[in-house]
Design a protein around this motif. Structure first.
Motif, PDB file in Angstrom:
ATOM      1  N   PHE A   3      89.495  25.967  50.114  1.00 19.81           N
ATOM      2  CA  PHE A   3      90.222  26.468  48.549  1.00 19.81           C
ATOM      3  C   PHE A   3      90.549  25.201  47.870  1.00 19.81           C
ATOM      4  N   ARG A   4      90.836  25.614  46.699  1.00 22.67           N
ATOM      5  CA  ARG A   4      90.934  24.354  45.782  1.00 22.67           C
ATOM      6  C   ARG A   4      92.043  24.707  44.919  1.00 22.67           C
ATOM      7  N   LEU A   5      92.701  23.538  44.583  1.00 22.06           N
ATOM      8  CA  LEU A   5      94.354  23.377  43.887  1.00 22.06           C
ATOM      9  C   LEU A   5      93.976  22.546  42.737  1.00 22.06           C
ATOM     10  N   LEU A   6      94.695  23.087  41.579  1.00 21.32           N
ATOM     11  CA  LEU A   6      94.454  22.288  40.127  1.00 21.32           C
ATOM     12  C   LEU A   6      95.823  21.905  39.906  1.00 21.32           C
ATOM     13  N   TYR A   7      95.834  20.653  39.259  1.00 21.78           N
ATOM     14  CA  TYR A   7      97.021  20.036  38.821  1.00 21.78           C
ATOM     15  C   TYR A   7      96.607  19.335  37.488  1.00 21.78           C
ATOM     16  N   GLN A   8      97.553  19.504  36.480  1.00 23.10           N
ATOM     17  CA  GLN A   8      97.498  18.899  35.064  1.00 23.10           C
ATOM     18  C   GLN A   8      99.059  18.391  34.607  1.00 23.10           C
ATOM     19  N   GLY A   9      98.890  17.275  34.042  1.00 27.22           N
ATOM     20  CA  GLY A   9     100.085  16.622  33.707  1.00 27.22           C
ATOM     21  C   GLY A   9     100.254  15.221  33.994  1.00 27.22           C
ATOM     22  N   CYS A  97      91.934  18.048  57.825  1.00 21.30           N
ATOM     23  CA  CYS A  97      91.858  18.422  56.669  1.00 21.30           C
ATOM     24  C   CYS A  97      91.084  17.339  55.782  1.00 21.30           C
ATOM     25  N   SER A  98      90.149  17.739  55.217  1.00 21.61           N
ATOM     26  CA  SER A  98      89.262  16.797  54.342  1.00 21.61           C
ATOM     27  C   SER A  98      89.506  17.131  52.802  1.00 21.61           C
ATOM     28  N   LEU A  99      89.525  16.212  51.852  1.00 23.62           N
ATOM     29  CA  LEU A  99      89.780  16.380  50.729  1.00 23.62           C
ATOM     30  C   LEU A  99      88.763  15.866  49.674  1.00 23.62           C
ATOM     31  N   ASP A 100      88.454  16.737  48.677  1.00 22.90           N
ATOM     32  CA  ASP A 100      87.364  16.221  47.613  1.00 22.90           C
ATOM     33  C   ASP A 100      88.014  16.165  46.291  1.00 22.90           C
ATOM     34  N   ILE A 101      88.475  15.384  45.749  1.00 25.53           N
ATOM     35  CA  ILE A 101      89.141  15.147  44.594  1.00 25.53           C
ATOM     36  C   ILE A 101      88.296  14.698  43.390  1.00 25.53           C
ATOM     37  N   LEU A 102      88.368  15.495  42.224  1.00 20.92           N
ATOM     38  CA  LEU A 102      88.003  15.290  40.940  1.00 20.92           C
ATOM     39  C   LEU A 102      89.240  14.917  40.224  1.00 20.92           C
ATOM     40  N   LEU A 103      89.318  13.664  39.755  1.00 18.35           N
ATOM     41  CA  LEU A 103      90.308  13.224  38.798  1.00 18.35           C
ATOM     42  C   LEU A 103      89.951  12.830  37.657  1.00 18.35           C
ATOM     43  N   LEU A 104      90.584  13.563  36.586  1.00 14.28           N
ATOM     44  CA  LEU A 104      90.189  13.129  35.189  1.00 14.28           C
ATOM     45  C   LEU A 104      91.508  12.452  34.621  1.00 14.28           C
ATOM     46  N   ARG A 105      91.248  11.183  34.088  1.00 14.31           N
ATOM     47  CA  ARG A 105      92.608  10.331  33.769  1.00 14.31           C
ATOM     48  C   ARG A 105      91.672   9.573  32.388  1.00 14.31           C
ATOM     49  N   PRO A 106      92.683   8.864  31.577  1.00 14.99           N
ATOM     50  CA  PRO A 106      92.117   8.247  30.328  1.00 14.99           C
ATOM     51  C   PRO A 106      91.480   6.943  30.730  1.00 14.99           C
ATOM     52  N   GLU A 107      91.554   6.402  31.847  1.00 14.94           N
ATOM     53  CA  GLU A 107      91.206   5.061  31.961  1.00 14.94           C
ATOM     54  C   GLU A 107      89.827   4.795  32.183  1.00 14.94           C
ATOM     55  N   ASP A 193      98.570  10.751  31.721  1.00 15.62           N
ATOM     56  CA  ASP A 193      97.973  12.016  31.813  1.00 15.62           C
ATOM     57  C   ASP A 193      97.105  12.312  32.852  1.00 15.62           C
ATOM     58  N   ALA A 194      96.842  13.248  33.487  1.00 14.79           N
ATOM     59  CA  ALA A 194      95.812  13.743  34.368  1.00 14.79           C
ATOM     60  C   ALA A 194      95.384  14.964  34.819  1.00 14.79           C
ATOM     61  N   PHE A 195      94.187  15.103  34.963  1.00 16.58           N
ATOM     62  CA  PHE A 195      93.683  16.580  35.419  1.00 16.58           C
ATOM     63  C   PHE A 195      93.070  16.293  36.962  1.00 16.58           C
ATOM     64  N   ALA A 196      93.770  17.103  38.010  1.00 12.99           N
ATOM     65  CA  ALA A 196      93.034  17.069  39.204  1.00 12.99           C
ATOM     66  C   ALA A 196      92.559  18.390  39.561  1.00 12.99           C
ATOM     67  N   LEU A 197      91.306  18.318  40.460  1.00 13.78           N
ATOM     68  CA  LEU A 197      90.719  19.548  41.027  1.00 13.78           C
ATOM     69  C   LEU A 197      90.601  18.959  42.497  1.00 13.78           C
ATOM     70  N   ILE A 198      91.388  19.760  43.441  1.00  9.13           N
ATOM     71  CA  ILE A 198      91.406  19.142  44.820  1.00  9.13           C
ATOM     72  C   ILE A 198      90.815  20.130  45.672  1.00  9.13           C
ATOM     73  N   HIS A 199      89.525  19.950  46.328  1.00 13.80           N
ATOM     74  CA  HIS A 199      88.932  20.732  47.258  1.00 13.80           C
ATOM     75  C   HIS A 199      89.459  20.449  48.543  1.00 13.80           C
ATOM     76  N   VAL A 200      89.949  21.594  49.307  1.00 15.44           N
ATOM     77  CA  VAL A 200      90.528  21.418  50.524  1.00 15.44           C
ATOM     78  C   VAL A 200      89.619  22.120  51.388  1.00 15.44           C
ATOM     79  N   LYS A 201      89.252  21.282  52.584  1.00 15.19           N
ATOM     80  CA  LYS A 201      88.647  22.043  53.647  1.00 15.19           C
ATOM     81  C   LYS A 201      89.350  21.792  55.168  1.00 15.19           C
TER      82      LYS A 201
END
Length: 215
Positions: A3-9, A97-107, A193-201
């Motif tokens: 499944f995938r989780l979203l976080y922004q903030g 649990c394996s995590l595949d994280i896409l992290l968007l951030r200003p840096e 600020d950050a936007f994260a898409l976390i793919h959990v397996k």
């Protein structure tokens, strides 16, 4: 199971500070997503129904009643710090649990890293501290001081859904960090600020009672 989780903030770096308020705010943003996962995923529904039958056996109970009873019972098994926690990855059913994280951030751009959890070295602009904050928000807070002083469950947070019983269940982390332009519905970007898409397996470690429910 995936499944995938979203976080922004706001996503602060742990650094030399525990950042308990930020971690719990992120944890609270994951809770409703995971609540829906328990309501819609066949395997989790079957696990909850099984536990409901065991905790409160009623021959004429509907499936929804058994699931609700099971979710309540599972949460009470992880009662601590004033919350009933219900992780998807539990020690009792031996999952990893394996995590595949896409992290968007200003840096800006950061290369992809794929290492085991105990070898993961993430470089660049304190991204390691941000990922530590994110990972802590996925698990049950191990100690009372890992929660804000005034933390109490809201009316819809019993049980409080989370991903991990503890971070020792993480077997692999992959990270891709890319530039963030703006968060949705904003006109200015902040450095935190950050936007994260976390793919959990979730992966099986050994055969067990509930293996078939996660297929």
């Amino acid at each position: 199971m995936e499944f995938r989780l979203l976080y922004q903030g706001e996503l602060l770096s742990s650094g030399n500070h525990s950042r308990v308020e930020n971690k719990h705010a992120i944890r609270k943003s994951f809770h409703p997503q995971l609540s829906r996962l328990w309501k819609t995923n066949f395997g989790l529904r079957q696990l909850a129904a099984f536990e409901g039958n065991r905790a409160n056996p009623r021959p004429n109970a509907s499936e929804d009643d058994r699931i609700m009873a099971g979710v309540e019972a599972l949460g009470k098994q992880q009662s601590m710090h004033g919350f009933n926690w219900l992780p998807v990855a539990m020690n009792r059913i031996a999952l990893r649990c394996s995590l595949d994280i896409l992290l968007l951030r200003p840096e800006g751009d950061v290369p992809i890293y794929g290492k085991s959890a105990d070898q993961c070295v993430i470089q660049g602009a304190d991204i390691d501290g941000q990922i530590k904050t994110l990972l802590d928000a996925l698990q049950i807070p191990p100690q009372l001081q890992d929660l804000p002083n005034d933390a109490r469950p809201d009316v819809d947070e019993t049980p409080f859904f989370c991903v991990l019983h503890n971070d020792r269940l993480i077997s692999e982390i992959r990270l891709s960090a890319k530039p963030l332009l703006l968060l949705p519905n904003t006109r200015q970007v902040r450095s935190c600020d950050a936007f994260a898409l976390i793919h959990v397996k979730l992966n099986h470690v050994s055969p067990g009672t509930f293996d078939r429910y996660y297929d």
